[in-house]
Design a protein around this motif. Structure first.
Motif, PDB file in Angstrom:
ATOM      1  N   HIS A  16       0.873  -1.241   0.077  1.00 54.28           N
ATOM      2  CA  HIS A  16       0.054   0.125   0.024  1.00 54.28           C
ATOM      3  C   HIS A  16       0.874   1.260  -0.034  1.00 54.28           C
ATOM      4  CE1 HIS A  16      -3.112   2.844   1.087  1.00 54.28           C
ATOM      5  NE2 HIS A  16      -2.303   3.428   1.822  1.00 54.28           N
ATOM      6  N   ALA A  17       0.455   2.046  -0.873  1.00 54.64           N
ATOM      7  CA  ALA A  17       1.306   3.290  -0.681  1.00 54.64           C
ATOM      8  C   ALA A  17       0.283   4.534  -1.243  1.00 54.64           C
ATOM      9  CB  ALA A  17       2.335   3.306  -1.834  1.00 54.64           C
ATOM     10  N   ASP A  18       0.372   5.654  -0.445  1.00 55.29           N
ATOM     11  CA  ASP A  18      -0.238   6.809  -0.464  1.00 55.29           C
ATOM     12  C   ASP A  18       0.479   7.785  -1.509  1.00 55.29           C
ATOM     13  OD1 ASP A  18      -1.310   6.832   2.816  1.00 55.29           O
ATOM     14  OD2 ASP A  18      -2.528   6.224   1.164  1.00 55.29           O
ATOM     15  N   ARG A  19      -0.020   8.162  -2.710  1.00 58.71           N
ATOM     16  CA  ARG A  19       0.687   8.997  -3.689  1.00 58.71           C
ATOM     17  C   ARG A  19       0.084  10.263  -3.694  1.00 58.71           C
ATOM     18  NH1 ARG A  19       3.552   6.194  -7.720  1.00 58.71           N
ATOM     19  NH2 ARG A  19       3.965   8.355  -8.345  1.00 58.71           N
ATOM     20  N   ASP A  20       0.917  11.251  -3.790  1.00 59.90           N
ATOM     21  CA  ASP A  20       0.846  12.800  -3.979  1.00 59.90           C
ATOM     22  C   ASP A  20       0.553  12.598  -5.639  1.00 59.90           C
ATOM     23  OD1 ASP A  20       0.325  15.361  -4.304  1.00 59.90           O
ATOM     24  OD2 ASP A  20       2.224  15.948  -3.233  1.00 59.90           O
ATOM     25  N   ARG A  38      -2.461  -1.321 -10.762  1.00 69.17           N
ATOM     26  CA  ARG A  38      -2.323  -2.450 -11.667  1.00 69.17           C
ATOM     27  C   ARG A  38      -0.971  -2.637 -12.316  1.00 69.17           C
ATOM     28  NH1 ARG A  38      -6.926  -0.048 -13.841  1.00 69.17           N
ATOM     29  NH2 ARG A  38      -5.798   0.732 -15.721  1.00 69.17           N
ATOM     30  N   GLN A  39       0.101  -1.820 -11.905  1.00 71.26           N
ATOM     31  CA  GLN A  39       1.275  -1.807 -12.600  1.00 71.26           C
ATOM     32  C   GLN A  39       2.278  -2.769 -11.460  1.00 71.26           C
ATOM     33  OE1 GLN A  39       1.954  -0.754 -15.680  1.00 71.26           O
ATOM     34  NE2 GLN A  39      -0.295  -0.459 -15.071  1.00 71.26           N
ATOM     35  N   ARG A  40       3.228  -3.289 -11.839  1.00 68.66           N
ATOM     36  CA  ARG A  40       4.204  -4.068 -10.976  1.00 68.66           C
ATOM     37  C   ARG A  40       4.670  -3.356 -10.061  1.00 68.66           C
ATOM     38  NH1 ARG A  40      10.005  -5.370 -11.451  1.00 68.66           N
ATOM     39  NH2 ARG A  40      10.182  -3.426 -12.733  1.00 68.66           N
ATOM     40  N   CYS A  41       4.742  -3.765  -8.794  1.00 67.55           N
ATOM     41  CA  CYS A  41       5.204  -2.943  -7.550  1.00 67.55           C
ATOM     42  C   CYS A  41       6.615  -2.620  -7.762  1.00 67.55           C
ATOM     43  CB  CYS A  41       4.753  -3.893  -6.477  1.00 67.55           C
ATOM     44  SG  CYS A  41       5.100  -2.839  -4.845  1.00 67.55           S
ATOM     45  N   LEU A  42       6.900  -1.668  -7.430  1.00 70.70           N
ATOM     46  CA  LEU A  42       8.415  -1.084  -7.455  1.00 70.70           C
ATOM     47  C   LEU A  42       8.844  -0.853  -6.112  1.00 70.70           C
ATOM     48  CD1 LEU A  42       8.299   0.997 -10.420  1.00 70.70           C
ATOM     49  CD2 LEU A  42       9.167  -1.273 -10.429  1.00 70.70           C
ATOM     50  N   TYR A  43       8.245  -1.563  -5.019  1.00 67.06           N
ATOM     51  CA  TYR A  43       8.511  -1.145  -3.492  1.00 67.06           C
ATOM     52  C   TYR A  43       8.953  -2.707  -2.966  1.00 67.06           C
ATOM     53  CZ  TYR A  43       6.256   3.227  -4.414  1.00 67.06           C
ATOM     54  OH  TYR A  43       5.655   4.189  -5.041  1.00 67.06           O
ATOM     55  N   PRO A  44      10.246  -3.099  -3.180  1.00 71.66           N
ATOM     56  CA  PRO A  44      10.724  -3.994  -2.486  1.00 71.66           C
ATOM     57  C   PRO A  44      11.479  -3.734  -1.283  1.00 71.66           C
ATOM     58  CG  PRO A  44      12.376  -3.460  -4.174  1.00 71.66           C
ATOM     59  CD  PRO A  44      11.094  -2.648  -4.387  1.00 71.66           C
ATOM     60  N   LEU A  45      11.272  -2.521  -0.689  1.00 72.92           N
ATOM     61  CA  LEU A  45      11.786  -1.972   0.443  1.00 72.92           C
ATOM     62  C   LEU A  45      10.845  -2.299   1.678  1.00 72.92           C
ATOM     63  CD1 LEU A  45      12.049   1.820  -0.984  1.00 72.92           C
ATOM     64  CD2 LEU A  45      13.710   0.193  -0.782  1.00 72.92           C
ATOM     65  N   PRO A  46      11.611  -2.565   2.575  1.00 76.36           N
ATOM     66  CA  PRO A  46      10.870  -2.947   4.088  1.00 76.36           C
ATOM     67  C   PRO A  46       9.764  -2.184   4.093  1.00 76.36           C
ATOM     68  CG  PRO A  46      13.287  -2.637   4.202  1.00 76.36           C
ATOM     69  CD  PRO A  46      13.221  -2.019   3.133  1.00 76.36           C
ATOM     70  N   HIS A  47       8.610  -2.503   4.898  1.00 79.09           N
ATOM     71  CA  HIS A  47       7.533  -1.995   4.998  1.00 79.09           C
ATOM     72  C   HIS A  47       7.596  -0.809   5.958  1.00 79.09           C
ATOM     73  CE1 HIS A  47       5.188  -3.933   2.235  1.00 79.09           C
ATOM     74  NE2 HIS A  47       5.629  -5.287   2.583  1.00 79.09           N
ATOM     75  N   ALA A  48       7.003   0.169   5.986  1.00 84.62           N
ATOM     76  CA  ALA A  48       6.948   1.276   7.004  1.00 84.62           C
ATOM     77  C   ALA A  48       6.160   0.688   8.459  1.00 84.62           C
ATOM     78  CB  ALA A  48       5.973   2.388   6.651  1.00 84.62           C
ATOM     79  N   PRO A  49       6.561   1.246   9.559  1.00 89.27           N
ATOM     80  CA  PRO A  49       5.904   0.596  10.708  1.00 89.27           C
ATOM     81  C   PRO A  49       4.296   0.599  10.546  1.00 89.27           C
ATOM     82  CG  PRO A  49       7.473   2.173  11.395  1.00 89.27           C
ATOM     83  CD  PRO A  49       7.404   2.208   9.645  1.00 89.27           C
ATOM     84  N   GLY A  50       3.684  -0.529  11.048  1.00 89.53           N
ATOM     85  CA  GLY A  50       2.240  -0.664  11.001  1.00 89.53           C
ATOM     86  C   GLY A  50       1.737  -1.084   9.657  1.00 89.53           C
ATOM     87  N   GLN A  51       2.965  -1.653   8.598  1.00 83.19           N
ATOM     88  CA  GLN A  51       2.422  -2.150   7.484  1.00 83.19           C
ATOM     89  C   GLN A  51       2.852  -3.537   7.656  1.00 83.19           C
ATOM     90  OE1 GLN A  51       2.467  -0.471   4.098  1.00 83.19           O
ATOM     91  NE2 GLN A  51       1.425   1.299   4.719  1.00 83.19           N
ATOM     92  N   PRO A  52       2.078  -4.445   6.913  1.00 79.44           N
ATOM     93  CA  PRO A  52       2.501  -5.890   6.921  1.00 79.44           C
ATOM     94  C   PRO A  52       3.805  -6.207   6.027  1.00 79.44           C
ATOM     95  CG  PRO A  52       0.455  -5.623   5.658  1.00 79.44           C
ATOM     96  CD  PRO A  52       0.828  -4.491   6.122  1.00 79.44           C
TER      97      PRO A  52
END
Length: 52
Positions: A16-20, A38-52
């Motif tokens: 999940h990401a909140d985008r401006d 629908r696009q390929r997720c480009l966020y293999p980074l560790p999740h923020a606190p509170g996110q799975p």
């Protein structure tokens, strides 16, 4: 009434990401947020606190 500029994007991988999207025309933000989800997720980074 305020114009929504921050849109939630829930990728198919579960990320999940909140985008401006304030740089996009107001009448195109919802469609762009749906397209982003629908696009390929480009966020293999560790999740923020509170996110799975």
């Amino acid at each position: 009434m305020a114009v929504k500029t921050i849109w939630p994007v829930d990728h198919t991988c579960g990320h999940h990401a909140d985008r401006d999207l304030s740089d996009r025309p107001a009448d195109r933000r919802a469609g762009f947020a749906e397209w982003l989800a629908r696009q390929r997720c480009l966020y293999p980074l560790p999740h923020a606190p509170g996110q799975p």
